[in-house]
Scaffold this motif. Sequence first.
Motif, PDB file in Angstrom:
ATOM      1  N   ALA A  23      15.447   6.650  -3.200  1.00  0.00           N
ATOM      2  CA  ALA A  23      15.273   5.612  -4.220  1.00  0.00           C
ATOM      3  C   ALA A  23      13.835   5.088  -4.208  1.00  0.00           C
ATOM      4  O   ALA A  23      13.215   4.883  -5.266  1.00  0.00           O
ATOM      5  CB  ALA A  23      16.250   4.462  -3.984  1.00  0.00           C
ATOM      6  N   PHE A  24      13.286   4.872  -3.022  1.00  0.00           N
ATOM      7  CA  PHE A  24      11.898   4.402  -2.901  1.00  0.00           C
ATOM      8  C   PHE A  24      10.928   5.433  -3.473  1.00  0.00           C
ATOM      9  O   PHE A  24      10.000   5.092  -4.209  1.00  0.00           O
ATOM     10  CB  PHE A  24      11.573   4.105  -1.429  1.00  0.00           C
ATOM     11  CG  PHE A  24      10.183   3.600  -1.211  1.00  0.00           C
ATOM     12  CD1 PHE A  24       9.852   2.295  -1.517  1.00  0.00           C
ATOM     13  CD2 PHE A  24       9.208   4.435  -0.699  1.00  0.00           C
ATOM     14  CE1 PHE A  24       8.563   1.826  -1.328  1.00  0.00           C
ATOM     15  CE2 PHE A  24       7.920   3.985  -0.500  1.00  0.00           C
ATOM     16  CZ  PHE A  24       7.600   2.675  -0.811  1.00  0.00           C
ATOM     17  N   TYR A  71      11.599   7.698  -5.709  1.00  0.00           N
ATOM     18  CA  TYR A  71      11.757   7.710  -7.163  1.00  0.00           C
ATOM     19  C   TYR A  71      10.912   6.606  -7.796  1.00  0.00           C
ATOM     20  O   TYR A  71      10.167   6.845  -8.753  1.00  0.00           O
ATOM     21  CB  TYR A  71      13.220   7.545  -7.578  1.00  0.00           C
ATOM     22  CG  TYR A  71      13.355   7.375  -9.071  1.00  0.00           C
ATOM     23  CD1 TYR A  71      13.251   8.479  -9.922  1.00  0.00           C
ATOM     24  CD2 TYR A  71      13.525   6.124  -9.643  1.00  0.00           C
ATOM     25  CE1 TYR A  71      13.332   8.336 -11.291  1.00  0.00           C
ATOM     26  CE2 TYR A  71      13.604   5.973 -11.011  1.00  0.00           C
ATOM     27  CZ  TYR A  71      13.509   7.079 -11.829  1.00  0.00           C
ATOM     28  OH  TYR A  71      13.568   6.921 -13.194  1.00  0.00           O
ATOM     29  N   CYS A  72      11.032   5.400  -7.258  1.00  0.00           N
ATOM     30  CA  CYS A  72      10.307   4.261  -7.841  1.00  0.00           C
ATOM     31  C   CYS A  72       8.797   4.375  -7.689  1.00  0.00           C
ATOM     32  O   CYS A  72       8.050   3.944  -8.570  1.00  0.00           O
ATOM     33  CB  CYS A  72      10.782   2.955  -7.196  1.00  0.00           C
ATOM     34  SG  CYS A  72      12.464   2.524  -7.646  1.00  0.00           S
ATOM     35  N   THR A  73       8.333   4.928  -6.588  1.00  0.00           N
ATOM     36  CA  THR A  73       6.889   4.947  -6.336  1.00  0.00           C
ATOM     37  C   THR A  73       6.212   6.263  -6.652  1.00  0.00           C
ATOM     38  O   THR A  73       5.002   6.278  -6.868  1.00  0.00           O
ATOM     39  CB  THR A  73       6.582   4.587  -4.869  1.00  0.00           C
ATOM     40  OG1 THR A  73       7.236   5.521  -4.014  1.00  0.00           O
ATOM     41  CG2 THR A  73       7.014   3.178  -4.541  1.00  0.00           C
ATOM     42  N   ARG A 117       8.200   8.555 -10.811  1.00  0.00           N
ATOM     43  CA  ARG A 117       7.937   7.922 -12.111  1.00  0.00           C
ATOM     44  C   ARG A 117       6.466   7.914 -12.512  1.00  0.00           C
ATOM     45  O   ARG A 117       6.153   7.601 -13.650  1.00  0.00           O
ATOM     46  CB  ARG A 117       8.418   6.469 -12.100  1.00  0.00           C
ATOM     47  CG  ARG A 117       9.890   6.310 -11.935  1.00  0.00           C
ATOM     48  CD  ARG A 117      10.336   4.865 -12.030  1.00  0.00           C
ATOM     49  NE  ARG A 117       9.382   3.917 -11.476  1.00  0.00           N
ATOM     50  CZ  ARG A 117       9.152   2.714 -11.979  1.00  0.00           C
ATOM     51  NH1 ARG A 117       9.775   2.296 -13.043  1.00  0.00           N
ATOM     52  NH2 ARG A 117       8.287   1.910 -11.409  1.00  0.00           N
ATOM     53  N   ASN A 168       0.725  -2.895  -7.264  1.00  0.00           N
ATOM     54  CA  ASN A 168       1.407  -3.222  -6.019  1.00  0.00           C
ATOM     55  C   ASN A 168       0.462  -2.849  -4.878  1.00  0.00           C
ATOM     56  O   ASN A 168       0.301  -1.672  -4.563  1.00  0.00           O
ATOM     57  CB  ASN A 168       2.727  -2.465  -5.907  1.00  0.00           C
ATOM     58  CG  ASN A 168       3.532  -2.895  -4.714  1.00  0.00           C
ATOM     59  OD1 ASN A 168       3.001  -3.432  -3.741  1.00  0.00           O
ATOM     60  ND2 ASN A 168       4.824  -2.656  -4.769  1.00  0.00           N
ATOM     61  N   THR A 186       0.898  -0.631 -12.813  1.00  0.00           N
ATOM     62  CA  THR A 186       1.852  -0.645 -13.914  1.00  0.00           C
ATOM     63  C   THR A 186       1.170  -1.200 -15.151  1.00  0.00           C
ATOM     64  O   THR A 186       0.566  -2.267 -15.101  1.00  0.00           O
ATOM     65  CB  THR A 186       3.089  -1.495 -13.569  1.00  0.00           C
ATOM     66  OG1 THR A 186       3.673  -0.994 -12.360  1.00  0.00           O
ATOM     67  CG2 THR A 186       4.125  -1.448 -14.679  1.00  0.00           C
TER      68      THR A 186
END
Length: 165
Positions: free
Chosen positions: A64-65, A67-69, A72, A105, A114
């Motif tokens: 999950a981490f 995927y997010c960092t 994407r 971030n 972002t």
Amino acid sequence: MPRTISSAQTYLMKFIFPVLWIGAFASVTVLLFSGGGGFTDEAGNPPNPSLKWTFLFATFVGGAFIYCTCIRIKRVAVDAQTLYISNYQQEIVVPLRDVEDVTENRWINIHPVTIHFHRDTEFGTSIVFMPKVRWFAFFSSHPIVAELQAAAARSQGASPDGPAA
């Protein structure tokens, strides 16, 4: 001529690293659950049963981490009026006037930036990219953030330092 502002390592971080990391953790997790793999200590004893659950948890949380960092992230280039955004299959063009905000971030080592838009694009209302690497700049803001904020303000008719007079 557009100038690329995303890292040359974007492809590696988007496609190669996730496959290697998630693949390795998933493989070890499968081996632990199947009882195979030859995982033993010096005395030949099997690993603690909680280890398989720890690896399963790490695989899901890490996936999950990642995927997010990583998965994407997009490749981004910019010129005086436009952003060129690519996911390596499709490239879209977004005017800088559509940029609402630019954030980053600083706590993640790739400093994901972002870009938030006023309207929906083919990639959504925001995109994430990995800026070019700056060695030893750890928790400081990446200069591309301020540069994009200023460029968006100029394209919207505002002063880069504040609202239009």
